[in-house]
Design a protein around this motif. Structure first.
Motif, PDB file in Angstrom:
ATOM      1  N   PHE A 681      -0.993   1.652  -6.179  1.00 57.78           N
ATOM      2  CA  PHE A 681      -1.394   1.200  -5.082  1.00 57.78           C
ATOM      3  C   PHE A 681      -2.286   2.206  -4.100  1.00 57.78           C
ATOM      4  CE2 PHE A 681       1.996  -1.425  -7.029  1.00 57.78           C
ATOM      5  CZ  PHE A 681       1.647  -2.651  -6.688  1.00 57.78           C
ATOM      6  N   ALA A 682      -3.250   1.703  -3.688  1.00 53.43           N
ATOM      7  CA  ALA A 682      -4.122   2.459  -2.635  1.00 53.43           C
ATOM      8  C   ALA A 682      -4.412   2.048  -1.587  1.00 53.43           C
ATOM      9  CB  ALA A 682      -5.217   3.468  -3.531  1.00 53.43           C
ATOM     10  N   LYS A 683      -4.435   2.478  -0.343  1.00 54.90           N
ATOM     11  CA  LYS A 683      -4.867   1.782   1.053  1.00 54.90           C
ATOM     12  C   LYS A 683      -4.690   0.206   0.919  1.00 54.90           C
ATOM     13  CE  LYS A 683      -8.751   5.010   1.393  1.00 54.90           C
ATOM     14  NZ  LYS A 683     -10.169   5.261   1.377  1.00 54.90           N
ATOM     15  N   SER A 684      -3.362   0.046   0.593  1.00 54.64           N
ATOM     16  CA  SER A 684      -2.882  -1.463   0.346  1.00 54.64           C
ATOM     17  C   SER A 684      -1.661  -1.736   1.314  1.00 54.64           C
ATOM     18  CB  SER A 684      -2.909  -2.009  -0.743  1.00 54.64           C
ATOM     19  OG  SER A 684      -4.179  -1.735  -1.561  1.00 54.64           O
ATOM     20  N   ASP A 685      -1.348  -2.950   1.362  1.00 58.09           N
ATOM     21  CA  ASP A 685      -0.092  -3.329   1.956  1.00 58.09           C
ATOM     22  C   ASP A 685       0.801  -3.258   0.776  1.00 58.09           C
ATOM     23  OD1 ASP A 685      -1.182  -3.864   4.418  1.00 58.09           O
ATOM     24  OD2 ASP A 685      -1.163  -6.075   4.247  1.00 58.09           O
ATOM     25  N   ARG A 699      13.420  -3.890 -10.786  1.00 59.70           N
ATOM     26  CA  ARG A 699      13.163  -2.472 -11.198  1.00 59.70           C
ATOM     27  C   ARG A 699      11.904  -2.016 -10.469  1.00 59.70           C
ATOM     28  NH1 ARG A 699      12.130   0.964 -16.545  1.00 59.70           N
ATOM     29  NH2 ARG A 699      11.146  -1.075 -17.175  1.00 59.70           N
ATOM     30  N   ILE A 700      11.649  -1.068  -9.747  1.00 64.69           N
ATOM     31  CA  ILE A 700      10.368  -0.660  -9.029  1.00 64.69           C
ATOM     32  C   ILE A 700      10.270   0.749  -9.336  1.00 64.69           C
ATOM     33  CG2 ILE A 700       8.758  -0.634  -7.088  1.00 64.69           C
ATOM     34  CD1 ILE A 700      10.384  -2.873  -5.845  1.00 64.69           C
ATOM     35  N   ALA A 701       9.745   1.211 -10.284  1.00 60.60           N
ATOM     36  CA  ALA A 701       9.839   2.645 -10.823  1.00 60.60           C
ATOM     37  C   ALA A 701       8.525   3.173 -11.332  1.00 60.60           C
ATOM     38  CB  ALA A 701      10.784   2.540 -12.210  1.00 60.60           C
ATOM     39  N   SER A 702       8.383   4.683 -11.208  1.00 60.02           N
ATOM     40  CA  SER A 702       7.390   5.432 -11.633  1.00 60.02           C
ATOM     41  C   SER A 702       6.028   4.872 -11.173  1.00 60.02           C
ATOM     42  CB  SER A 702       7.272   5.273 -13.116  1.00 60.02           C
ATOM     43  OG  SER A 702       8.672   5.908 -13.432  1.00 60.02           O
ATOM     44  N   ASN A 703       5.782   4.434  -9.845  1.00 58.94           N
ATOM     45  CA  ASN A 703       4.502   3.767  -9.261  1.00 58.94           C
ATOM     46  C   ASN A 703       4.130   4.966  -8.331  1.00 58.94           C
ATOM     47  OD1 ASN A 703       4.713   0.756 -10.327  1.00 58.94           O
ATOM     48  ND2 ASN A 703       6.763   1.076  -9.279  1.00 58.94           N
ATOM     49  N   ALA A 704       2.683   4.844  -8.080  1.00 55.26           N
ATOM     50  CA  ALA A 704       2.203   5.794  -7.214  1.00 55.26           C
ATOM     51  C   ALA A 704       1.665   5.103  -5.853  1.00 55.26           C
ATOM     52  CB  ALA A 704       1.112   6.588  -7.927  1.00 55.26           C
ATOM     53  N   PHE A 705       1.884   5.574  -4.681  1.00 53.78           N
ATOM     54  CA  PHE A 705       1.431   4.896  -3.611  1.00 53.78           C
ATOM     55  C   PHE A 705       0.802   5.899  -2.799  1.00 53.78           C
ATOM     56  CE2 PHE A 705       5.191   3.002  -4.984  1.00 53.78           C
ATOM     57  CZ  PHE A 705       5.103   1.470  -4.768  1.00 53.78           C
ATOM     58  N   ALA A 706      -0.493   5.281  -2.336  1.00 51.77           N
ATOM     59  CA  ALA A 706      -1.397   6.273  -1.574  1.00 51.77           C
ATOM     60  C   ALA A 706      -1.789   5.336  -0.397  1.00 51.77           C
ATOM     61  CB  ALA A 706      -2.570   6.646  -2.366  1.00 51.77           C
ATOM     62  N   ALA A 707      -1.656   6.078   1.058  1.00 47.91           N
ATOM     63  CA  ALA A 707      -1.684   5.376   2.149  1.00 47.91           C
ATOM     64  C   ALA A 707      -1.351   3.760   1.964  1.00 47.91           C
ATOM     65  CB  ALA A 707      -3.173   5.246   2.239  1.00 47.91           C
ATOM     66  N   THR A 708      -0.120   3.755   1.516  1.00 50.14           N
ATOM     67  CA  THR A 708       0.476   2.369   1.131  1.00 50.14           C
ATOM     68  C   THR A 708       1.875   2.446   1.426  1.00 50.14           C
ATOM     69  OG1 THR A 708      -1.006   1.732  -0.603  1.00 50.14           O
ATOM     70  CG2 THR A 708       1.223   0.546  -0.801  1.00 50.14           C
ATOM     71  N   VAL A 730       6.139   7.932  -6.629  1.00 50.73           N
ATOM     72  CA  VAL A 730       5.517   9.139  -5.731  1.00 50.73           C
ATOM     73  C   VAL A 730       4.469   8.531  -4.703  1.00 50.73           C
ATOM     74  CG1 VAL A 730       5.964  10.373  -7.885  1.00 50.73           C
ATOM     75  CG2 VAL A 730       3.607   9.102  -7.633  1.00 50.73           C
ATOM     76  N   GLU A 731       4.156   9.448  -3.736  1.00 54.69           N
ATOM     77  CA  GLU A 731       2.977   9.392  -2.664  1.00 54.69           C
ATOM     78  C   GLU A 731       2.012   9.888  -3.157  1.00 54.69           C
ATOM     79  OE1 GLU A 731       4.185   9.962   1.090  1.00 54.69           O
ATOM     80  OE2 GLU A 731       6.129   8.752   1.134  1.00 54.69           O
ATOM     81  N   ALA A 732       1.129   9.416  -3.653  1.00 55.63           N
ATOM     82  CA  ALA A 732      -0.186  10.292  -3.906  1.00 55.63           C
ATOM     83  C   ALA A 732      -1.267   9.976  -2.848  1.00 55.63           C
ATOM     84  CB  ALA A 732      -0.881   9.595  -5.155  1.00 55.63           C
ATOM     85  N   ARG A 733      -2.150  11.119  -3.009  1.00 58.76           N
ATOM     86  CA  ARG A 733      -3.289  11.173  -1.933  1.00 58.76           C
ATOM     87  C   ARG A 733      -4.399  10.071  -2.139  1.00 58.76           C
ATOM     88  NH1 ARG A 733      -5.418  17.466  -2.141  1.00 58.76           N
ATOM     89  NH2 ARG A 733      -3.416  18.200  -1.488  1.00 58.76           N
ATOM     90  N   PRO A 734      -4.892   9.532  -1.150  1.00 67.12           N
ATOM     91  CA  PRO A 734      -5.691   8.267  -1.205  1.00 67.12           C
ATOM     92  C   PRO A 734      -7.037   8.701  -1.812  1.00 67.12           C
ATOM     93  CG  PRO A 734      -5.321   8.886   1.034  1.00 67.12           C
ATOM     94  CD  PRO A 734      -4.633   9.899   0.189  1.00 67.12           C
TER      95      PRO A 734
END
Length: 734
Positions: A681-685, A699-708, A730-734
Motif C-alpha cells: 500500500f503506497a500513499k493510500s488510506d 490475519r494482516i501479515a507481511s504487507n508493506a505500507f508506504a505513506a499509509t 513493514v513500513e516502506a519508503r514511498p
C-alpha cells in the motif's frame, strides 16, 4: 325379488359407495371433488402444468381408508407459478406432486393446516417434490413444509435448491395447539441448499424457543442431507423428546444443533465432510441430551461447527439464549480425520455456565493429520471422561479418560473406518451401522435438473471486432465462451447476462471493450467471467457500476475477473462490481487484474438490515493492482447473529497506490474470515477491519505500507482488546 332389492337398498344406505377414483382436469373440478370425497376416495390431478393453483385439501378419512390426493402420473403433475398446498383434517394422503418454476404466494408451500383452527392429524405427504421453488428476493421468507398438528408423516420426498430465507421443513409448535407432535420425517432427500448469507437457512427445525421446554417427540430418521449448507444449523432442535437417528450427512456445512429443549437423542448418524470448510457434526446445549453411536469423518469445521461441540450456557438463561449443559451423555462415537472437538464452546462473559454432570465415554478420536482435535474454550471439569481412545498426538490437551495409543484403521463393508485392533471393538461407533442409500430416499422417479453449466463448459463462439457483442451475449447458452479477436468493441448499453458466460480475449489478443455507462447487468441464474480483456470506461457517464446485480436477481451467482484491466473516468466515480440488497454471490474473484481511476472496485454495502445479511460468501483478490481508486473493496455484514459461515475475504500479492476515501482504501466489516497477506500500500488510506459477530479470524501479515497508516482492527461487540493477528508488516519508503 322384492326381498333382494330391499336388502341391497339397506346395505347401500348403511355403507357408502365403494372407494372412487376421481380424475380432475382443472381447479373447478378439483374443488367439486374435494367436497364430495369420502373415506377411501382418491382425487387424481391430471397430468400437466397446474399454474397458480392454491390447493386446499380437507376431509376426514380413516386409518384404513384415507382420502388421497395424487398425480395421474407421478412426476408429471407440475405445480408452478404462485402455487401452494394447505391440508386440514384427518387421515389424508398426498403423493406424486412436483412444485417447480415458481414460489408460494404465502409464507408456506405445503402447510399441514387449512387455517389456525383446522390442523392436520395423521396426515401423510409422500413422494412429493419441491425443487427450486424459491422467492426471488432471498430476504423474502417462507417455509417449504410446515408441520402443524399431530401424528403426521413426511417421507420419501425430494427437497432441493431453496435459496430464500426460511426453513426447508419445520414443525410449528404454538401455545394452544397440541405440543406432543409425534411427527415422523423419514427417507427424504434434502438436496443442495447453498449458503443463505444470514440466519434463517435451516433445513429442519423442530419447534421454537417459546415452547421448547415441552416435548415434541418427533422422529427424524434415515434421511440424506446432501450439501444442505444454508446456515450453521442444518437441523435445529428447539423442543424435547426428539429422536434423530440413522441419517446420512454429505459435505453439509453446519451441524445438527440441540438448540433448545431437553432429553433429545442423536444416534447412529453418519457425517461425511470430505474436508469441506465448515462441515460439522453435533452441537450440544441444554439438559439430558444423548449423543451416541454416531460416525464423523472428514469434518473441517471448528467452534460451533465442530464434529462435536458442547457449549457453555448463560446463567439463569432466558428461554431464547443458551441453557447450561447438564447430564449430557456423549458415548460410543467415532470422530475420524476431523478438525475439532470443542468443549465449553462459546465461553465468554455472558456464556459463563460450564457444562455439568456430563459424561464423554468410549469415543474414538483420530484428528486430522495427526493433530489433537480437542479444544477447551472454558472450564470442562463438569465433563467426566472415561474409556476414550485417541490416536497418539505429541501434546494432548486431555489426560485421564483419554488413552493415547497407536490406532490403525481399515474400511469395513459399510464404507466406514474402524480400528483393526480387536481390543478397540467396544470403542467408537457400532460396527453394524448401515448408511442409508440414495435409492432408499426421496421420490425414486425424480432427479433434479442438471446444475447450470459452469464457466467454460459450453461452446466457444469466436467474435471479430465490430461484431455486436450484445447480440452474441443474447444468443449465448449456459457455459459458453465468447472469444474476442483483437480490436475495439463498443458497449452502448449494459449487456444482459442470464447464464454463466465467459467473455475472453483470444490467445495473444487483448480486445478493448469501450463502455458508455455500465458494462453488464447480471440477471437471475447468471454469472460472468471476464478474461484477458481491457475495459475502457474513461468516457463513461454517470456514477453507477461496471457490473451491476439488480434487486430480484436469484441468488448464488458468480463473478470472476482474470487478466482484466479497467480504466475509469476518475477516482471516486464508477464503481466496479455493485450488488443490490437481496442478491447473493457464492464467489467473487479478481486475479491478475488492474484497476485505475474509478470508485470502489467491489462495492458490497447494500445490505443494511441488522439481522446479518451480507452480499457474498467469498471475495478473493490476488495478484492485482489498484491505482487511484476510492477503495479496493467495501464489504459489509451487519448484526451479531452467529449463524453464518462468511463472509470470507482474502487479498494476497496485490498493490494499492494513491487510493482511499473516508479513511480507508480497504474496509472489511463483519467478515468471519479475513486474510490480508503480502500486499503493498503506497500513499493510500489504510486497511480497516471491523469485527461485529462471533469469533472472527483475521490475519494482516507481511504487507508493506508506504505513506499509509498502519492497519486497524475495530471491535463492535467484543469487550476485550481487538482480536486478530497483525504481524510482520513493514513500513516502506514511498
Amino acid at each position: 325379488m322384492r326381498v333382494v332389492l330391499t336388502i341391497a337398498m339397506l346395505v347401500s344406505t348403511a355403507h357408502p359407495a365403494l372407494a372412487r377414483d376421481m380424475l380432475v382436469s382443472d381447479q373447478v373440478q378439483y374443488k367439486a371433488a374435494v367436497k364430495k370425497a369420502q373415506p377411501g376416495d382418491t382425487i387424481i390431478l391430471g397430468d400437466g402444468e397446474w399454474r397458480d393453483f392454491q390447493i386446499v385439501f380437507t376431509g376426514t378419512g380413516t386409518a384404513a381408508k384415507p382420502i388421497t390426493l395424487t398425480a395421474q402420473t407421478k412426476g408429471k403433475v407440475l405445480l408452478t407459478g404462485q402455487s401452494n398446498l394447505r391440508i386440514g383434517g384427518q387421515n389424508l394422503v398426498v403423493s406424486g406432486l412436483v412444485f417447480k418454476n415458481g414460489a408460494s404466494p404465502t409464507d408456506e408451500v405445503i402447510s399441514f393446516r387449512r387455517d389456525s383452527k383446522t390442523l392436520a392429524t395423521d396426515v401423510r405427504v409422500t413422494e412429493v417434490v419441491i425443487d427450486g421453488f424459491s422467492k426471488a428476493d432471498r430476504r423474502a421468507e417462507d417455509i417449504w413444509v410446515a408441520l402443524y398438528g399431530t401424528g403426521n408423516r413426511v417421507d420419501h420426498s425430494h427437497f432441493e435448491g431453496k435459496t430464500n430465507a426460511g426453513v426447508t421443513l419445520a414443525a410449528i409448535r404454538r401455545a394452544g395447539d397440541p405440543l406432543d407432535n409425534r411427527h415422523r420425517i423419514d427417507h427424504n432427500y434434502f438436496g443442495p441448499r447453498p449458503p443463505l448469507g444470514s440466519n434463517g437457512g435451516e433445513t429442519i427445525r423442530i419447534g421454537t424457543s417459546e415452547e421448547s421446554l415441552s416435548a415434541s417427540n418427533t422422529i427424524i430418521e434415515r434421511n440424506i442431507f446432501d450439501r444442505t449448507s444454508g446456515e450453521v444449523e442444518i437441523v435445529s432442535i428447539k423442543s424435547g423428546g426428539n429422536v434423530i437417528r440413522e441419517n446420512l450427512v454429505l459435505e453439509a456445512q453446519g451441524a445438527f444443533v440441540l438448540r433448545h429443549g431437553n432429553g433429545n437423542l442423536v444416534e447412529r448418524n453418519i457425517f461425511l465432510g470430505k474436508g469441506v470448510a465448515d462441515t460439522g457434526g453435533v452441537r450440544v446445549i441444554n439438559r439430558d441430551q444423548i449423543v451416541r453411536g454416531n460416525y464423523f469423518e472428514g469434518l473441517a469445521g471448528t467452534s460451533f461447527k465442530s464434529a462435536l461441540s458442547v457449549m457453555n450456557g448463560v446463567p439463569n438463561s432466558v428461554i431464547n439464549r443458551y441453557h447450561q449443559v447438564a447430564n449430557a451423555r456423549i458415548e460410543g462415537n467415532s470422530i475420524i480425520d476431523s478438525a475439532r472437538i470443542t468443549l465449553a464452546a462459546g465461553a465468554d462473559a455472558e456464556r459463563s455456565a460450564a457444562p455439568t454432570d456430563s459424561k464423554f465415554e468410549r469415543n474414538l478420536i483420530v484428528g486430522t493429520k495427526g493433530q489433537d482435535p480437542f479444544r477447551a474454550e472454558g472450564e470442562i471439569g463438569g465433563i467426566a471422561l472415561a474409556g476414550n481412545v485417541e490416536a497418539k498426538v505429541a501434546k494432548p490437551l486431555l489426560g485421564a479418560g483419554v488413552e493415547q495409543r497407536e490406532v490403525k484403521l481399515e474400511r469395513a463393508a459399510n464404507g466406514l473406518l474402524y480400528p483393526t485392533d480387536p481390543a478397540l471393538a467396544a470403542v467408537g461407533a457400532p460396527r453394524d451401522l448401515k448408511p442409508v442409500t440414495r435409492a432408499e430416499v426421496g421420490a425414486n422417479w425424480y432427479r433434479g435438473d442438471t446444475p447450470e453449466a459452469a464457466f467454460g463448459t459450453g461452446d466457444t463462439r469466436p467474435l471479430t471486432a465490430g461484431a455486436s457483442l450484445a447480440q452474441a451475449v443474447a444468443d449465448a447458452k449456459a457455459g459458453d465462451t465468447l472469444a474476442l479477436a483483437a480490436g475495439t468493441y463498443d458497449i452502448a448499453a449494459p449487456l444482459t447476462v442470464q447464464h454463466r458466460l465467459t467473455i475472453a480475449g483470444s490467445k495473444d489478443a487483448k480486445p478493448v471493450l469501450r463502455v458508455a455507462s455500465s458494462f453488464a447487468q447480471i440477471e437471475g441464474g447468471g454469472g460472468l467471467q471476464l478474461e484477458n480483456v481491457a475495459i475502457d470506461a474513461s468516457g463513461a457517464s454517470g456514477d453507477g457500476a461496471l457490473i451491476v446485480v439488480e434487486s430480484g436477481v436469484a441468488p448464488n451467482y458468480d463473478v470472476a475477473l482474470a487478466g482484466v484491466s479497467v480504466r475509469g473516468p476518475g477516482k471516486g466515480r464508477l464503481n466496479g462490481i455493485a450488488m443490490a440488497p437481496g442478491t447473493f454471490a457464492d464467489d467473487v474473484s479478481i486475479k491478475n487484474s488492474d484497476f485505475a481511476e474509478m470508485g470502489v472496485v467491489v462495492a458490497a454495502t447494500g445490505e443494511q438490515e441488522p439481522k446479518g445479511w451480507y452480499p457474498m460468501e467469498r471475495l478473493t483478490i490476488a495478484g492485482s493492482r489498484f491505482a487511484r481508486v476510492a477503495m479496493v473493496a467495501d464489504l459489509l455484514r451487519k448484526g451479531t447473529d452467529e449463524s453464518t459461515f462468511g463472509p470470507w475475504f482474502a487479498m494476497t500479492g496485490s498493490s494499492v497506490a494513491d487510493s482511499g476515501m473516508d479513511g480507508a482504501s480497504l474496509r472489511i466489516s463483519g467478515a468471519q474470515h479475513a486474510d490480508i497477506v503480502q500486499n503493498s500500500f503506497a500513499k493510500s488510506d489504510g486497511i480497516v477491519v471491523i469485527h461485529s459477530v462471533g469469533a472472527p479470524e483475521t490475519r494482516i501479515a507481511s504487507n508493506a505500507f508506504a505513506a499509509t497508516p498502519s492497519p486497524r482492527i475495530e471491535e463492535l461487540a467484543w469487550k476485550g482488546p481487538p482480536r486478530g493477528l497483525i504481524e510482520n508488516n513493514v513500513e516502506a519508503r514511498p
